[in-house]
Design a protein around this motif. Structure first.
Motif, PDB file in Angstrom:
ATOM      1  N   PHE A  91      55.116  76.750  54.478  1.00 19.19           N
ATOM      2  CA  PHE A  91      55.224  75.713  53.745  1.00 19.19           C
ATOM      3  C   PHE A  91      56.079  74.306  53.982  1.00 19.19           C
ATOM      4  O   PHE A  91      55.708  73.228  54.441  1.00 19.19           O
ATOM      5  CB  PHE A  91      55.353  75.958  52.142  1.00 19.19           C
ATOM      6  N   VAL A  92      57.332  74.913  54.126  1.00 16.60           N
ATOM      7  CA  VAL A  92      58.555  73.938  54.490  1.00 16.60           C
ATOM      8  C   VAL A  92      58.486  73.283  56.123  1.00 16.60           C
ATOM      9  O   VAL A  92      59.116  72.405  56.307  1.00 16.60           O
ATOM     10  CB  VAL A  92      59.712  74.310  54.371  1.00 16.60           C
ATOM     11  N   TYR A  93      57.688  73.984  56.765  1.00 18.21           N
ATOM     12  CA  TYR A  93      57.443  73.358  58.540  1.00 18.21           C
ATOM     13  C   TYR A  93      56.676  72.483  58.393  1.00 18.21           C
ATOM     14  O   TYR A  93      55.349  72.294  57.645  1.00 18.21           O
ATOM     15  CB  TYR A  93      57.279  74.818  59.099  1.00 18.21           C
ATOM     16  N   SER A  94      56.680  71.360  59.424  1.00 21.97           N
ATOM     17  CA  SER A  94      55.617  70.647  59.871  1.00 21.97           C
ATOM     18  C   SER A  94      54.732  70.912  60.781  1.00 21.97           C
ATOM     19  O   SER A  94      53.661  70.935  60.746  1.00 21.97           O
ATOM     20  CB  SER A  94      56.446  69.168  60.416  1.00 21.97           C
ATOM     21  N   ASN A  95      55.255  71.579  61.872  1.00 26.61           N
ATOM     22  CA  ASN A  95      54.531  71.977  62.884  1.00 26.61           C
ATOM     23  C   ASN A  95      54.779  73.484  63.332  1.00 26.61           C
ATOM     24  O   ASN A  95      55.217  73.865  64.738  1.00 26.61           O
ATOM     25  CB  ASN A  95      54.294  71.059  64.069  1.00 26.61           C
ATOM     26  N   PRO A  96      54.826  74.544  62.496  1.00 32.27           N
ATOM     27  CA  PRO A  96      54.935  75.763  62.736  1.00 32.27           C
ATOM     28  C   PRO A  96      54.289  76.277  63.929  1.00 32.27           C
ATOM     29  O   PRO A  96      53.182  76.571  63.763  1.00 32.27           O
ATOM     30  CB  PRO A  96      54.992  76.510  61.566  1.00 32.27           C
ATOM     31  N   SER A  97      55.044  77.092  64.796  1.00 29.69           N
ATOM     32  CA  SER A  97      54.349  78.082  65.460  1.00 29.69           C
ATOM     33  C   SER A  97      54.591  79.221  65.045  1.00 29.69           C
ATOM     34  O   SER A  97      55.483  79.643  64.253  1.00 29.69           O
ATOM     35  CB  SER A  97      55.216  78.104  66.868  1.00 29.69           C
ATOM     36  N   VAL A  98      53.579  80.318  65.059  1.00 25.92           N
ATOM     37  CA  VAL A  98      53.418  81.472  64.252  1.00 25.92           C
ATOM     38  C   VAL A  98      52.965  82.369  65.143  1.00 25.92           C
ATOM     39  O   VAL A  98      51.813  82.342  65.725  1.00 25.92           O
ATOM     40  CB  VAL A  98      52.581  81.375  62.936  1.00 25.92           C
TER      41      VAL A  98
END
Lengths: 300, 300
Positions: A91-98
């Protein structure tokens, strides 16, 4: 106001009217209870884990926070169904790589049905589960050149051998486009994401330490999620930019069993193998950089 | 002048005209090369290992010293057959207690035949291999009361569950007769054998450390032998008595494969589980002794 999560990389995905997890705009993740008692089993695990005083605080942060179950309009239009309510870990990330990595050299466990055993062991032998003690289940990378997410094809991911897994783990921390299969991953983010005192490796080692002694749970068929803020790394030149916030989370507890006084050697062995892969990547980049520096120093 | 080894506790045993290992009176152990290429495979491993400069010296001491192969009159009367020539690891002991523990949560490995896979996984599921990551394969204890060796029945040993394995590991370091199943094992030798700076636990931890990084070999279906001089512990009252000389040795390398850059997560996971069992026994006895002392101090 629930919607399909943007950053899910493995498992059942709620699209085209299928049943899958949903998120709200407040940072909650709603996971439908799977019908064949696995959902109930996962809810029970979260309840046990949440109230278990033997779990150290520094270990809790590797698990999504649990807020009970709730009846929620299901993604497949089948009406209200019970869902696990969890913190949305991205939730707190803007463009998370996962990346989702299933840990263990087997996904079955003692006392499962023959049918389930056969299904699992077939897939375990086809993937790197048996050979490496883990398998990459899926990943997505924010591609700066394209300003969009690049998502690994499920079929390709499940066909990885050792080299494929290694390449995926290098691509995951590279700034050159993963879509261009001709370019070698540059591992530009390796020190911010895998390395450092708060990086992925440090977190994995903290988990390993716990797994060497914990006999509370056996985490069969669980995954490690690796998450980082890809965007913020490139912004770092400006001083007030946020850090990569690399994070490890454990997810998927539908097959967790009581440890009964025995450590989870299946998870621990796979975790150690995964750690070695991450260490090797950090070291290979360190070596490369040393070579580059010495070339520069020698005037080449 | 070759004879059947007195202290072998698992594997093929050369008695009643069967093919099995032999020993001489100079401290050499002769192991017939198994016919179906496994013997050749084991010889190749010993040759690779012996000349491999990447194996640290402090790790070599956990392996029997290899002296090549030799044609020797076989124990089954079939004439001269090639044998591996190894150091007899129990040669220097007078009354060694010995336990053989097969390490790993599986004994099969990638690319074996379906037949071998099926045979292995059936036994792995029937024994504690899958559940504990190791199985006791056999053991013998020098019984002071009877002044003779007590040997665990193979059928019983292979039927152990977690509690059975735990009890065997306690019996192994106890001075009361293992034949008397009504008495609780007193773990009289636990600190001399499992504990201490040169004890079994310290040696296992040294091996674990190596297994966390070594990618040279995958030790499929290998065993850890634990050996100690039972006799000498009771003699210890006299000052010039020798110590227990507790020792860990790795044996049985017919299924070792190249690591190819991946750690042996199967062996490592099982080893960690085994270490936890040994630690738990040491701690439970420490606790018991503390309670006894505090009872004495309180005048009970």
């Amino acid at each position: 106001m629930l919607k399909v999560p943007e950053h899910q990389v493995a498992g059942h995905i709620a699209s085209d009217g299928k049943l899958g997890p949903l998120v709200d705009d407040q940072g909650r993740f709603f996971k439908p209870l799977q019908g064949d008692s696995r959902g109930q089993h996962e809810a029970k695990f979260y309840e046990s884990f949440t109230s278990n005083k033997k779990v150290p605080d520094h270990i809790r942060r590797y698990f999504p926070v649990y807020h009970g179950t709730q009846l929620v309009e299901a993604s497949d239009g089948s009406g209200k169904l019970p869902h696990l309510v969890l913190d949305d870990v991205v939730f707190v990330y803007s463009n998370p790589s996962v990346m989702d990595v299933k840990i263990g050299s087997r996904t079955w466990y003692p006392d499962v049905s023959e049918e389930y055993f056969k299904k699992c062991i077939k897939k375990d032998r086809q993937t790197t589960t048996v050979s490496l003690g883990f398998r990459v289940s899926g990943f997505k990378i924010f591609d700066h050149q394209e300003s969009s997410f690049w998502r690994a094809e499920k079929k390709l991911v499940l066909g990885y051998n050792a080299n494929g897994a290694r390449l995926a783990l290098r691509n995951f921390v590279s700034s050159n486009s993963p879509a261009d299969s001709n370019s070698t991953p540059n591992c530009a983010f390796v020190s911010e994401v895998y390395g450092g005192s708060n990086g992925i490796l440090a977190q994995l080692l903290e988990l390993k330490d716990w797994f060497e002694s914990q006999t509370l749970y056996h985490f069969n068929s669980c995954s490690i999620l690796m998450i980082f803020e890809n965007e913020s790394i490139l912004m770092k030149e400006g001083d007030d930019a946020p850090a990569a916030r690399a994070q490890v989370k454990l997810v998927d507890f539908a097959h967790v069993l009581d440890g009964n006084g025995v450590i989870d050697h299946n998870f621990l062995g796979g975790l150690c193998s995964f750690i070695k892969f991450i260490k090797d990547i950090i070291q290979s980049v360190d070596k490369r950089d040393e070579t580059d520096t010495s070339l520069l120093e020698n005037g080449h």
